[in-house]
Enzyme design. Structure first.
Site, PDB file in Angstrom:
ATOM      1  N   SER A  20     -12.019   8.515  76.634  1.00 34.04           N
ATOM      2  CA  SER A  20     -12.773   7.387  77.162  1.00 34.04           C
ATOM      3  C   SER A  20     -11.863   6.163  77.284  1.00 34.04           C
ATOM      4  O   SER A  20     -10.875   6.194  78.006  1.00 34.04           O
ATOM      5  CB  SER A  20     -13.986   7.145  76.260  1.00 34.04           C
ATOM      6  OG  SER A  20     -15.005   6.477  76.937  1.00 34.04           O
ATOM      7  N   ASP A  38     -20.064  13.429  84.208  1.00 36.18           N
ATOM      8  CA  ASP A  38     -19.870  12.413  83.179  1.00 36.18           C
ATOM      9  C   ASP A  38     -20.500  11.103  83.637  1.00 36.18           C
ATOM     10  O   ASP A  38     -20.097  10.532  84.653  1.00 36.18           O
ATOM     11  CB  ASP A  38     -18.372  12.223  82.928  1.00 36.18           C
ATOM     12  CG  ASP A  38     -18.060  11.353  81.729  1.00 36.18           C
ATOM     13  OD1 ASP A  38     -18.896  10.488  81.383  1.00 36.18           O
ATOM     14  OD2 ASP A  38     -16.980  11.515  81.142  1.00 36.18           O
ATOM     15  N   HIS A  82     -19.875  13.499  78.386  1.00 32.26           N
ATOM     16  CA  HIS A  82     -18.782  12.531  78.340  1.00 32.26           C
ATOM     17  C   HIS A  82     -17.762  13.002  77.309  1.00 32.26           C
ATOM     18  O   HIS A  82     -18.061  13.041  76.119  1.00 32.26           O
ATOM     19  CB  HIS A  82     -19.314  11.152  77.967  1.00 32.26           C
ATOM     20  CG  HIS A  82     -18.259  10.090  77.914  1.00 32.26           C
ATOM     21  ND1 HIS A  82     -17.418   9.819  78.971  1.00 32.26           N
ATOM     22  CD2 HIS A  82     -17.897   9.232  76.927  1.00 32.26           C
ATOM     23  CE1 HIS A  82     -16.597   8.826  78.656  1.00 32.26           C
ATOM     24  NE2 HIS A  82     -16.866   8.461  77.407  1.00 32.26           N
TER      25      HIS A  82
END
Length: 518
Positions: free
Chosen positions: A230, A459, A486
């Site tokens: 991320s 995602d 995700h």
């Protein structure tokens, strides 16, 4: 929406990087240089040794302590200058954890970042060592995590709100300009918590990248092996931009797009991803009996708005004398859009909300914000706020208002109950001068070795287009993963795990067109 790294729901509850809609704070009390001590140089920091030992004082939550103990991790402190242009000045201590490699002849260390920004990496190394317990990665690498500037056990760490203020969602901007905290006053409070605005201006990604290079050297690695999830896919490329000749390998999972022209453009596109995920959830819900969003997915956003917008003025009760308001309700919904497996919790929470109770949604919100059983909060969202303000460009109230309207248009399920004002102060108003990441970044890096970007097609927080863009920008391989999640590297998928391990250990990427299915 960032996600807290408490991991109370298990390995798949990774820290998420997203826009700081429900933003928060930064570092905490800084260490001053002794007037009698000799001046230090950067070489002194690069030449230090970490004394690894017991991790007891490094765990900031009970869950963290459990992960560190289970992994038999060892911990220590890395000293860094708060301002790299003044290495003889005030210093900070970076909390570092290490889970030694299982094999007898490890390749070296692999440094990790779980996202956020501001997620706690000390516990993430321990968590990932369990997820990859039988992987060639843990056989060949020491897994090294660290709490970045401003968060976790690292000092100084940001603490700008009381727990009572966190319970009342007193965050800057919170949801599309509905935060109750004045950003100028908040900047002063954040600065006071870390020792002044001169310290607050050094909480961003570029300073953390410098810390990571010191860590690389102190660990004894000539070049960095790195895995970032991320927001970690921003930190990694920024490091590569700053130290291109010191990169061995990088796995970047759940991409931040380095080629977006501005922070506002990035957040608008990201919010559109959350809207797409909400629409998918609504479609699945419509197939069930008594769906709280109705039987027509096209009307689900309106149904959700009708259900949650009144909470701005009339919160519903929850257990323990608490209540669920609008900001908390939207936060809870967003938290379930990272992973399809959490959709049933969202539906159950909305079903309960229709009956006038907010317990299920409030628990989801608490997990997102890192609220502990004793009512205290981790500093994750506070660090998210501070790092974002240090990284990104700042806007006039008029520019910020236009951006908020664009965000609302991109994700109408999050729309506020009242029109957005014509001039809304930027969340970072009053922030000190900073060293922004800039947009675009990490473009045209010469001499960078092959990288591996992992990107999930469904995602919500990091649209697949971001992964494509990041891989192209860095000139590296792209592994496309089909699914709704995700971050895929801790999902326990054999195809993904094999590709990642082969790349990290043997430096062999999967090549063009590589695909996996969750």
């Amino acid at each position: 929406m960032p996600r807290d790294p408490d991991h109370r729901k298990g390995v798949r509850k990774l820290n998420r990087w997203a826009l700081p809609l429900a933003a928060a704070l930064l570092l905490g009390a800084c260490t001053s240089a002794d007037d009698e001590a000799p001046a230090r140089s950067l070489d002194d920091y690069y030449g230090q040794k970490i004394s690894f030992g017991n991790c007891e004082e490094f765990a900031t939550t009970a869950s963290d302590a459990g992960y560190l103990t289970a992994a038999e991790a060892e911990c220590g402190w890395l000293e860094v200058p708060l301002d790299y242009s003044e290495p003889e000045g005030a210093t900070g201590r970076i909390a570092v954890s290490r889970v030694p490699a299982r094999g007898e002849k490890p390749i070296g260390s692999m440094v990790l970042n779980p996202g956020g920004p501001g997620a706690r990496g000390v516990s993430f190394a321990a968590l990932l060592s369990q997820a990859w317990a039988q992987s060639p990665v843990t056989e060949n690498f020491d897994l090294v995590g660290f709490d970045p500037r401003g968060t976790g056990a690292t000092t100084p760490a940001v603490d700008c709100f009381t727990d009572a203020e966190r319970d009342s969602d007193a965050l800057p901007g919170a949801i599309l300009g509905l935060g109750t905290a004045d950003p100028v006053t908040l900047a002063d409070r954040c600065a006071a918590s870390v020792g002044g605005k001169d310290v607050l201006g050094h909480i961003g990604t570029r300073d953390t990248a410098r810390d990571m290079d010191v860590l690389r050297a102190v660990l004894g690695d000539e070049k960095l092996t790195y895995t970032g999830a991320s927001y970690g896919t921003r930190l990694g490329p920024v490091y590569a931009e700053m130290f291109p000749d010191r990169v061995r390998a990088m796995v970047l999972d759940g991409a931040v797009d380095p080629r977006q022209p501005s922070t506002q453009a990035y957040r608008t596109q990201q919010l559109a991803g959350f809207q797409r995920a909400f629409d998918k959830l609504a479609t699945a819900c419509a197939e069930q009996d008594s769906c709280p969003l109705g039987t027509d997915p096209a009307q689900a956003t309106a149904q959700f708005n009708d259900l949650v917008q009144p909470l701005a003025q009339n919160p519903v009760p929850a257990s323990g004398g608490r209540s669920l308001g609008f900001v908390a309700a939207v936060d809870s919904m967003v938290s379930t859009l990272y992973d399809k497996a959490q959709w049933p919790q969202a539906i159950a929470g909305l079903t309960q909300l229709r009956k006038g109770k907010g317990d299920v949604l409030l628990e989801l919100r608490d997990n997102l914000h890192g609220r502990q059983e004793d009512g205290s909060y981790v500093d994750f969202l506070e660090a998210t706020y501070a790092i974002s303000c240090a990284d990104d460009e700042h806007f006039t109230p008029e520019e910020n208002s236009a951006a908020l309207q664009a965000y609302s248009d991109a994700a109408p399920f999050m729309a506020p109950p009242s029109p957005i004002a014509a001039a809304v102060p930027d969340d970072c108003a009053g922030w000190p001068e900073h060293d922004p990441v800039g947009h675009p970044y990490a473009v045209g890096i010469e001499g960078l070795p092959n990288t591996l970007t992992v990107s999930v097609t469904g995602d919500a927080a990091s649209p697949h287009e971001y992964g494509i863009s990041l891989a192209e920008t860095l000139g590296g391989d792209l592994l496309t993963v089909h699914g709704d999640l995700h971050v895929a590297t801790i999902a326990g998928n054999e195809c993904v795990d094999d590709a990642v391990a082969t790349y990290l250990v043997d430096l062999k990427g999967p090549g063009p067109g590589a695909e996996c299915w969750l």
